[in-house]
Design a protein around this motif. Structure first.
Motif, PDB file in Angstrom:
ATOM      1  N   ASP A   1       0.846  -1.167   0.060  1.00 21.06           N
ATOM      2  CA  ASP A   1       0.020  -0.022   0.028  1.00 21.06           C
ATOM      3  C   ASP A   1       0.852   1.301  -0.016  1.00 21.06           C
ATOM      4  N   LEU A   2       1.852   1.379   0.769  1.00 13.80           N
ATOM      5  CA  LEU A   2       2.576   2.557   0.897  1.00 13.80           C
ATOM      6  C   LEU A   2       3.032   3.192  -0.420  1.00 13.80           C
ATOM      7  N   PRO A   3       3.609   2.485  -1.426  1.00 13.75           N
ATOM      8  CA  PRO A   3       3.946   3.248  -2.584  1.00 13.75           C
ATOM      9  C   PRO A   3       2.829   3.916  -3.345  1.00 13.75           C
ATOM     10  N   VAL A   4       1.838   3.077  -3.313  1.00 14.31           N
ATOM     11  CA  VAL A   4       0.449   3.728  -4.151  1.00 14.31           C
ATOM     12  C   VAL A   4       0.036   4.785  -3.368  1.00 14.31           C
ATOM     13  N   ALA A   5       0.330   5.030  -2.086  1.00 12.97           N
ATOM     14  CA  ALA A   5      -0.106   5.954  -1.178  1.00 12.97           C
ATOM     15  C   ALA A   5       0.661   7.351  -1.341  1.00 12.97           C
ATOM     16  N   GLY A   6       1.667   7.319  -2.225  1.00 12.18           N
ATOM     17  CA  GLY A   6       2.336   8.446  -2.641  1.00 12.18           C
ATOM     18  C   GLY A   6       3.598   8.343  -1.794  1.00 12.18           C
ATOM     19  N   LEU A   7       4.139   7.164  -1.038  1.00  8.96           N
ATOM     20  CA  LEU A   7       5.096   7.314  -0.089  1.00  8.96           C
ATOM     21  C   LEU A   7       6.242   6.457  -0.647  1.00  8.96           C
ATOM     22  N   GLY A   8       6.573   6.628  -1.994  1.00 12.62           N
ATOM     23  CA  GLY A   8       7.665   6.002  -2.628  1.00 12.62           C
ATOM     24  C   GLY A   8       8.509   7.084  -3.247  1.00 12.62           C
ATOM     25  N   HIS A   9       9.411   6.426  -4.147  1.00 15.32           N
ATOM     26  CA  HIS A   9      10.397   7.091  -4.703  1.00 15.32           C
ATOM     27  C   HIS A   9      10.056   8.560  -5.494  1.00 15.32           C
ATOM     28  N   ALA A  10       8.748   8.432  -6.133  1.00 18.75           N
ATOM     29  CA  ALA A  10       8.255   9.792  -6.810  1.00 18.75           C
ATOM     30  C   ALA A  10       7.955  11.042  -5.873  1.00 18.75           C
ATOM     31  N   GLY A  11       7.226  10.611  -4.507  1.00 18.91           N
ATOM     32  CA  GLY A  11       7.069  11.415  -3.595  1.00 18.91           C
ATOM     33  C   GLY A  11       8.274  11.896  -2.714  1.00 18.91           C
ATOM     34  N   THR A  12       9.444  11.317  -2.821  1.00 15.92           N
ATOM     35  CA  THR A  12      10.545  11.795  -2.343  1.00 15.92           C
ATOM     36  C   THR A  12      11.147  12.807  -3.402  1.00 15.92           C
ATOM     37  N   ALA A  13      11.150  12.676  -4.722  1.00 18.21           N
ATOM     38  CA  ALA A  13      11.705  13.580  -5.554  1.00 18.21           C
ATOM     39  C   ALA A  13      10.805  14.891  -5.511  1.00 18.21           C
ATOM     40  N   SER A  14       9.393  14.722  -5.331  1.00 19.04           N
ATOM     41  CA  SER A  14       8.833  16.001  -4.970  1.00 19.04           C
ATOM     42  C   SER A  14       9.361  16.721  -3.875  1.00 19.04           C
ATOM     43  N   CYS A  15       9.510  15.985  -2.766  1.00 20.84           N
ATOM     44  CA  CYS A  15      10.167  16.681  -1.721  1.00 20.84           C
ATOM     45  C   CYS A  15      11.504  17.532  -1.966  1.00 20.84           C
ATOM     46  N   GLN A  16      12.331  16.629  -2.750  1.00 23.80           N
ATOM     47  CA  GLN A  16      13.589  17.132  -2.760  1.00 23.80           C
ATOM     48  C   GLN A  16      13.382  18.626  -3.866  1.00 23.80           C
ATOM     49  N   ALA A  17      12.338  18.532  -4.499  1.00 19.32           N
ATOM     50  CA  ALA A  17      12.221  19.856  -5.471  1.00 19.32           C
ATOM     51  C   ALA A  17      11.845  21.012  -4.474  1.00 19.32           C
ATOM     52  N   VAL A  18      11.180  20.750  -3.260  1.00 20.16           N
ATOM     53  CA  VAL A  18      11.019  21.798  -2.279  1.00 20.16           C
ATOM     54  C   VAL A  18      12.283  22.255  -1.535  1.00 20.16           C
ATOM     55  N   ILE A  19      13.184  21.082  -1.138  1.00 19.50           N
ATOM     56  CA  ILE A  19      14.148  21.462  -0.088  1.00 19.50           C
ATOM     57  C   ILE A  19      15.332  21.840  -0.954  1.00 19.50           C
ATOM     58  N   VAL A  20      15.800  21.250  -2.019  1.00 23.12           N
ATOM     59  CA  VAL A  20      17.041  21.870  -2.706  1.00 23.12           C
ATOM     60  C   VAL A  20      17.176  23.262  -3.141  1.00 23.12           C
ATOM     61  N   PRO A  21      16.034  23.810  -3.657  1.00 21.71           N
ATOM     62  CA  PRO A  21      16.169  25.272  -3.860  1.00 21.71           C
ATOM     63  C   PRO A  21      16.481  26.303  -2.675  1.00 21.71           C
ATOM     64  N   GLN A  22      16.076  25.752  -1.493  1.00 22.99           N
ATOM     65  CA  GLN A  22      16.147  26.741  -0.326  1.00 22.99           C
ATOM     66  C   GLN A  22      17.540  26.403   0.460  1.00 22.99           C
ATOM     67  N   LEU A  23      18.477  25.411   0.065  1.00 24.20           N
ATOM     68  CA  LEU A  23      19.463  24.990   0.977  1.00 24.20           C
ATOM     69  C   LEU A  23      20.605  26.254   1.003  1.00 24.20           C
ATOM     70  N   ARG A  24      21.024  26.752  -0.006  1.00 24.85           N
ATOM     71  CA  ARG A  24      21.938  27.798  -0.228  1.00 24.85           C
ATOM     72  C   ARG A  24      21.495  29.148   0.707  1.00 24.85           C
ATOM     73  N   THR A  25      20.189  29.430   0.419  1.00 27.75           N
ATOM     74  CA  THR A  25      19.615  30.703   1.298  1.00 27.75           C
ATOM     75  C   THR A  25      19.717  30.450   2.661  1.00 27.75           C
ATOM     76  N   LEU A  26      19.391  29.167   3.022  1.00 25.87           N
ATOM     77  CA  LEU A  26      19.314  28.797   4.547  1.00 25.87           C
ATOM     78  C   LEU A  26      20.849  28.766   5.195  1.00 25.87           C
ATOM     79  N   ALA A  27      21.548  28.495   4.210  1.00 27.95           N
ATOM     80  CA  ALA A  27      23.138  28.187   4.525  1.00 27.95           C
ATOM     81  C   ALA A  27      23.725  29.684   4.959  1.00 27.95           C
ATOM     82  N   GLU A  28      23.280  30.466   4.076  1.00 28.03           N
ATOM     83  CA  GLU A  28      23.827  31.886   4.296  1.00 28.03           C
ATOM     84  C   GLU A  28      23.215  32.747   5.190  1.00 28.03           C
ATOM     85  N   HIS A  29      21.890  32.432   5.392  1.00 28.18           N
ATOM     86  CA  HIS A  29      21.062  33.640   6.118  1.00 28.18           C
ATOM     87  C   HIS A  29      20.302  33.050   7.398  1.00 28.18           C
ATOM     88  N   ALA A  30      19.904  31.680   7.506  1.00 24.41           N
ATOM     89  CA  ALA A  30      19.216  31.112   8.643  1.00 24.41           C
ATOM     90  C   ALA A  30      20.213  30.560   9.817  1.00 24.41           C
TER      91      ALA A  30
END
Length: 597
Positions: free
Chosen positions: A390-419
């Motif tokens: 059930d877990l992969p079909v519920a969006g808890l698989g590789h594709a869901g991980t990729a969508s989270c990376q798309a949120v996190i990665v663009p923020q890393l440099r800004t967070l490192a420099e300012h936060a």
């Protein structure tokens, strides 16, 4: 839009919640606990083969690839739809953390049931609560309160939440007014039985952040020949959920079906997805709880003495991981109310980590259960087999991980420099059980910037524990672990400061995406420390540092940082609590709630 007849339950709900939310503020948590306990008891003993809502009946429905009709009828009769309607519109939704608590009895039994009858409506309606017109909100609230369903049309299972794919177009119709909806999608939950459709469609042929818009549609109003239902799609997991497709061919869409403004589709999706991600993590823990329970049963049944030593590491490790996952999800869900403009990155980090931990946990529990874990349809042991599917079909698989990376990665440099190492800690209410928090307001959720309150919390926790380093015992181990994560955060800051501007794209190199893994584990550790520090002593086990030491040690090992040896008695202490809860019929999460048995 079609509306359902309001049941006695939902009419009472409307009357009770018609008063200002402030009047109910102090009761929200107690109310959610009461509703969860009531639903747990109504669903009954999951291991009773005669229980029409037990695991035997649910597994049988899964084998037949049909929804469990009797249990769905029970959930409808109890007014489950009110959980997805904000209190200001007559429902029971006040805070996301309390919503997850109220839904856990359903997910404890069947993830497919939770999606097929319930949480999908939450995912669909978030955009309407965030930006819909008063009429749209009123109609949708009445629909859900009356037992109706809403479905969302924007993501394929093949590429998860990638809403920028050209699956639907809704181009303006200057002569008639409104829009013309075209396109096809083959996999939609409840497409054949939803009473409302929330459609994300391209309204601008140019690429960009405002290329899509959101529409609230009534399937009953589609003109003949403009909407076609496609055949059901059978899936490996969540087999009782009704997945099928829809094809639009020039369906007229009135202008008042637009949710928010033209081009708001992507911002609305980003805003609401953080709620969806966090709630999923908060409820799926209950499903893993059931698998751990079956493993404890396997390790204790037929034994008069203690649990065999060879199972200690797996059982205590998974228990600690569940507490860690609950800590992460709980903090993320509370942040949606307390820090709504800053929760989006942490919500993605939680969705990044929790599924990975749960998948690893299922592998560990498989070693305890052995062949019994794959006894298909067995109420006592078959939950492992089903959850793995059930877990992969519920969006808890590789594709869901990729969508989270798309949120996190663009923020890393800004967070490192300012936060990182530069901002203040979040309010202590974020981690404190029973703290009064503002209601969830979709309209104020942020989608960019906002700093990093969890990194600040980690630094603060380590500083408070610093004096315990070197004194020995579990508290010293906890202090050493906290400092180790801070050291890793410093190293991550130096790495992220050197990232090129191109690394901010969602298609960054694998080496850059690995940084999101490191970051997510670090802030996950911060959640565990924050929840431990927030204890008031009511639960002696959670107030003791042992579970946090074990949980952080496992996170540290995944991160590859040095971790101290577990103090004497740490594993035994966690194992004793696990067995105590099992025998007392208590859940394995932070709440330790009484379960039906």
């Amino acid at each position: 839009m079609r509306t359902k007849e309001l049941t006695t339950v939902t009419m009472t709900t409307i009357a009770e919640t018609a008063q200002a939310p402030v009047a109910r503020h102090g009761r929200w948590e107690a109310d959610a606990r009461t509703r969860a306990a009531r639903l747990e008891n109504l669903l009954g003993d999951p291991y009773d083969p005669a229980n029409p809502h037990g695991l035997h009946a649910l597994f049988t429905a899964d084998d037949r690839r049909t929804p469990p009709a009797e249990t769905e009828a029970l959930l409808a009769a109890t007014g489950l739809g009110a959980e997805f309607v904000p209190a200001e519109h007559g429902g029971l939704l006040t805070r996301a953390d309390l919503l997850a608590r109220a839904l856990r009895p359903v997910f404890r039994r069947d993830v497919a049931l939770g999606f097929g009858h319930g949480i999908t409506s939450l995912f669909a309606t978030g955009a309407v609560w965030a930006a819909g017109s008063p009429a749209q909100r009123h109609d949708l609230a009445r629909l859900l309160l009356g037992g109706g369903r809403a479905t969302i049309l924007h993501h394929e299972l093949a590429h998860a939440n990638a809403i920028l794919r050209d699956e639907f177009t809704a181009l303006p119709e200057p002569r008639r007014g409104g829009y013309r909806l075209d396109g096809r999608k083959d996999v939609i939950i409840n497409a054949s039985r939803a009473d409302a459709q929330v459609v994300y469609a391209r309204t601008d042929t140019a690429r960009g952040p405002h290329s899509h818009s959101v529409f609230l549609l009534d399937p009953a109003e589609a003109q003949p020949g403009t909407m076609r239902h496609l055949p059901r799609v059978e899936t490996t997991g969540m087999r009782g959920v009704l997945f099928s497709g829809l094809e639009f061919a020039g369906r007229p869409v009135p202008g008042d079906a637009l949710v928010g403004r033209t081009g708001d589709g992507v911002p609305l999706a980003l805003r609401t997805f953080q709620v969806n991600r966090s709630v999923i993590c908060g409820v799926v823990i209950a499903a893993a709880d059931t698998v751990l329970r079956s493993a404890v049963r396997a390790a204790t049944t037929g034994r008069s003495g203690p649990v065999a030593r060879r199972w200690h590491k797996a059982l205590t490790g998974v228990f600690a991981d569940l507490l860690a996952c609950d800590s992460m999800a709980t903090v993320a869900l509370r942040a949606l109310s307390l820090l709504p403009d800053r929760a989006h990155v942490f919500a993605a980090a939680v969705k990044y980590v929790v599924p990975d931990l749960l998948r690893e946990n299922l592998d560990e529990l498989a070693t305890v259960l052995g062949g019994r874990g794959y006894q298909h349809g067995s109420p006592e042991y078959g939950s492992l087999d089903k959850l793995v599917r059930d877990l992969p079909v519920a969006g808890l698989g590789h594709a869901g991980t990729a969508s989270c990376q798309a949120v996190i990665v663009p923020q890393l440099r800004t967070l490192a420099e300012h936060a990182w190492f530069a901002e203040e800690e979040p309010p202590p209410e974020l981690f404190r059980e029973g703290a009064e928090l503002p209601p969830l307001d979709y309209s104020v959720l942020g989608i960019a910037g906002g700093g990093d309150f969890m990194a600040a919390s980690l630094v603060g926790s380590a500083a408070r524990l610093a004096s315990a380093r070197g004194v020995g015992g579990q508290i010293a181990a906890l202090a050493e672990l906290a400092e180790a994560f801070v050291v890793e955060l410093r190293a991550l800051r130096e790495t992220c400061r050197r990232l090129p501007p191109s690394a901010a794209s969602a298609s960054a190199s694998p080496a850059v995406c690995v940084l999101s893994d490191r970051y997510s584990l670090i802030v996950s550790a911060a959640a565990v420390l924050g929840i431990w520090e927030g204890q008031d002593g009511t639960d002696p086990f959670l107030a003791d540092p042992g579970w946090a030491v074990l949980a952080l040690s496992r996170i540290g090992e995944r991160l590859g940082i040095p971790v101290p040896d577990l103090p004497d008695g740490c594993t035994r202490h966690v194992l004793d609590e696990l067995i105590r809860r099992y025998r007392a019929g208590l859940s394995f999460d932070l709440d330790a709630t009484v379960l039906a048995q």
